[in-house]
Design an enzyme around this catalytic site. Structure first.
Site, PDB file in Angstrom:
ATOM      1  N   ARG A 177      -7.009   4.086   0.048  1.00 51.92           N
ATOM      2  CA  ARG A 177      -7.206   2.658  -0.241  1.00 51.92           C
ATOM      3  C   ARG A 177      -8.333   2.108  -2.321  1.00 51.92           C
ATOM      4  O   ARG A 177      -8.936   3.562  -2.113  1.00 51.92           O
ATOM      5  CB  ARG A 177      -7.538   2.142   0.421  1.00 51.92           C
ATOM      6  CG  ARG A 177      -8.359   1.230   0.724  1.00 51.92           C
ATOM      7  CD  ARG A 177      -9.175   0.919   2.015  1.00 51.92           C
ATOM      8  NE  ARG A 177      -7.497   0.232   3.069  1.00 51.92           N
ATOM      9  CZ  ARG A 177      -8.330  -0.488   3.518  1.00 51.92           C
ATOM     10  NH1 ARG A 177      -8.647  -0.800   4.258  1.00 51.92           N
ATOM     11  NH2 ARG A 177      -6.672  -0.718   4.626  1.00 51.92           N
TER      12      ARG A 177
ATOM     13  N   HIS B 173      -0.595  -4.068   0.676  1.00 52.77           N
ATOM     14  CA  HIS B 173      -0.681  -3.909   1.150  1.00 52.77           C
ATOM     15  C   HIS B 173       0.655  -3.199   2.012  1.00 52.77           C
ATOM     16  O   HIS B 173       1.329  -4.074   3.002  1.00 52.77           O
ATOM     17  CB  HIS B 173      -1.434  -4.323   2.267  1.00 52.77           C
ATOM     18  CG  HIS B 173      -2.377  -3.422   2.991  1.00 52.77           C
ATOM     19  ND1 HIS B 173      -1.765  -2.194   3.565  1.00 52.77           N
ATOM     20  CD2 HIS B 173      -3.067  -3.850   4.338  1.00 52.77           C
ATOM     21  CE1 HIS B 173      -2.687  -1.716   3.633  1.00 52.77           C
ATOM     22  NE2 HIS B 173      -3.427  -3.069   4.957  1.00 52.77           N
TER      23      HIS B 173
ATOM     24  N   CYS C  27      -3.762  -9.388   9.974  1.00 54.94           N
ATOM     25  CA  CYS C  27      -3.731  -7.343   9.799  1.00 54.94           C
ATOM     26  C   CYS C  27      -5.003  -6.707  10.299  1.00 54.94           C
ATOM     27  O   CYS C  27      -4.931  -6.238  10.342  1.00 54.94           O
ATOM     28  CB  CYS C  27      -3.086  -7.479   7.793  1.00 54.94           C
ATOM     29  SG  CYS C  27      -4.475  -8.150   7.114  1.00 54.94           S
TER      30      CYS C  27
ATOM     31  N   GLN D 211       1.710  -1.946   5.649  1.00 55.85           N
ATOM     32  CA  GLN D 211       0.158  -3.200   7.032  1.00 55.85           C
ATOM     33  C   GLN D 211       2.229  -3.572   6.610  1.00 55.85           C
ATOM     34  O   GLN D 211       2.736  -3.946   8.168  1.00 55.85           O
ATOM     35  CB  GLN D 211      -0.287  -4.411   6.152  1.00 55.85           C
ATOM     36  CG  GLN D 211       0.063  -5.313   6.824  1.00 55.85           C
ATOM     37  CD  GLN D 211      -1.390  -4.904   8.620  1.00 55.85           C
ATOM     38  OE1 GLN D 211      -2.280  -4.265   8.118  1.00 55.85           O
ATOM     39  NE2 GLN D 211      -0.805  -5.231   9.345  1.00 55.85           N
TER      40      GLN D 211
ATOM     41  N   ARG E  89       0.787   0.137  13.693  1.00 54.38           N
ATOM     42  CA  ARG E  89       0.536   0.558  12.270  1.00 54.38           C
ATOM     43  C   ARG E  89       0.821   2.688  12.231  1.00 54.38           C
ATOM     44  O   ARG E  89       1.578   3.102  11.441  1.00 54.38           O
ATOM     45  CB  ARG E  89      -0.908   0.375  11.649  1.00 54.38           C
ATOM     46  CG  ARG E  89      -1.209  -0.574  10.943  1.00 54.38           C
ATOM     47  CD  ARG E  89      -0.590  -1.161   9.757  1.00 54.38           C
ATOM     48  NE  ARG E  89      -1.288  -0.534   8.987  1.00 54.38           N
ATOM     49  CZ  ARG E  89      -2.528  -0.645   7.931  1.00 54.38           C
ATOM     50  NH1 ARG E  89      -3.159  -1.789   7.992  1.00 54.38           N
ATOM     51  NH2 ARG E  89      -2.476   0.886   7.247  1.00 54.38           N
TER      52      ARG E  89
ATOM     53  N   ASP F 122      -4.574 -13.849   7.417  1.00 52.13           N
ATOM     54  CA  ASP F 122      -5.254 -12.650   6.826  1.00 52.13           C
ATOM     55  C   ASP F 122      -6.716 -13.782   6.298  1.00 52.13           C
ATOM     56  O   ASP F 122      -6.835 -14.856   6.185  1.00 52.13           O
ATOM     57  CB  ASP F 122      -5.080 -11.658   5.365  1.00 52.13           C
ATOM     58  CG  ASP F 122      -5.438 -11.387   5.076  1.00 52.13           C
ATOM     59  OD1 ASP F 122      -6.313 -10.294   5.499  1.00 52.13           O
ATOM     60  OD2 ASP F 122      -5.811 -10.643   3.944  1.00 52.13           O
TER      61      ASP F 122
END
Ligand code: CP
Ligand code: NVA
Length: 307
Positions: A102, A129, A264, A132, A292, A224
């Site tokens: 990340r 992402h 998310c 995700q 996930r 988001d």
């Protein structure tokens, strides 16, 4: 494909194959557990930013498959500061079997991929992402049977999560609409690629500024945070710009009656998403977060070549 860095790197067939594997591994998990496909394998997890879902779900992926995961905090690695990204990649390749990272700058994850001899997974960059998006696709597929022809409307900032969602929608034939404030568009190169992918699958990409127009006919509404990690200095400014883009009961009422509401997470409750909607009958935010685990199990198993 050695790495998992962007949804756009994979063909529709490869992505659907990953989703099919995720469905199988999810069923296996709930039927008593997954076979130890990753026994003796270790994942290094590099984090330059905080995380709940990504950190815990990848750790559990490795444990459920009989392997192990090692968390490396920002202070420990100093990616690109204490040591060059290329050297980190080359050193870790001799210790572990897969790297998940990340990062702030997307180039750091592509550079890790370039120099690591083991697979590299993008656990979120400033650009996208993809893990995700795989969980999002699994969640949409569970509700509608497939992504083909599903109307997905993203309301809010044209950020990393929006870009990956657009790519997977375009790859798998969902119609993607985004409504964002002026000046908060997705990057032009992302839109261009999204349009190209949508043309290939016969789906549509619609760019709007009006959230009410965007959710007309929507079967999935996605939002988001208004301020992503790394943009904290803009928080006050964004808090003034984004309130018309809040996903609340009024907005949800304008969508399809069976619409699902997605996020998310982490959610900033009563900013981009009201409590009423987050905890209401349309919300799938927790099953989405749980997916996930299952989506990433498939990604890891394929990259390790064990499924
Ligand atoms: N959605 C997501 O990636 O959550 P974390 O930041 O907690 O990992
Ligand atoms: N857009 C958010 C997603 C967090 C999972 C961020 O980058 O902070």
């Amino acid at each position: 494909m050695k790495d998992f860095l962007s949804i756009s790197d994979y063909s529709s067939e490869e992505l659907q194959d990953l989703l099919d594997l995720a469905v199988k591994m999810k069923a296996q998990y709930f039927a008593g557990g997954n076979p130890p496909l990753a026994q003796g394998k270790v994942m290094a997890m590099i984090f330059q930013k905080p995380s709940l879902r990504t950190r815990v779900s990848f750790d559990m992926v490795m444990r459920h498959l009989g392997g192990d995961a090692l968390y490396l905090s920002p202070a420990e690695i100093g990616l690109g500061k204490r040591e060059s990204v290329a050297d980190v990649a080359r050193v870790l390749s001799g210790y572990v079997h897969v790297i998940m990272a990340r990062v702030f700058a997307h180039e750091h994850v592509t550079e890790l991929g370039e120099y690591a001899s083991v697979p590299v997974i993008n656990g979120l960059s400033d650009f996208n992402h993809p893990c995700q998006a795989m969980a999002d696709a699994l969640t949409i597929q569970e509700k509608f049977g497939s992504l083909k022809g599903v109307n997905v409307s993203y309301v809010g900032d044209g950020n990393n999560v929006a870009a990956s969602l657009m790519y997977i929608a375009a790859k798998l034939g969902a119609n993607f609409t985004i409504a964002n404030p002026e000046g908060y568009d997705m990057p032009a190169h992302a839109i261009e690629l999204g349009r190209k992918l949508a043309a290939e699958s016969g789906s549509s990409i619609t760019l709007l500024n009006d959230p009410h127009e965007a959710v007309k006919g929507a079967q999935a509404i996605y939002t988001d945070t208004w301020t992503s990690m790394g943009q904290e200095a803009e928080t006050e400014k964004r808090l003034k710009v984004f309130p018309p883009y809040q996903v609340n009961a009024d907005l949800v009422a304008k969508a399809d009656k069976d619409v699902i509401v997605m996020h998310c997470l982490p959610a900033h409750r009563n900013e981009e998403l009201t409590d009423e909607v987050a905890d209401g009958p349309h919300s799938v935010i927790f099953p989405q977060a749980h997916n996930r685990l299952h989506a990433q199990k498939a990604i890891v198993a394929r990259l390790l070549g064990v499924a």
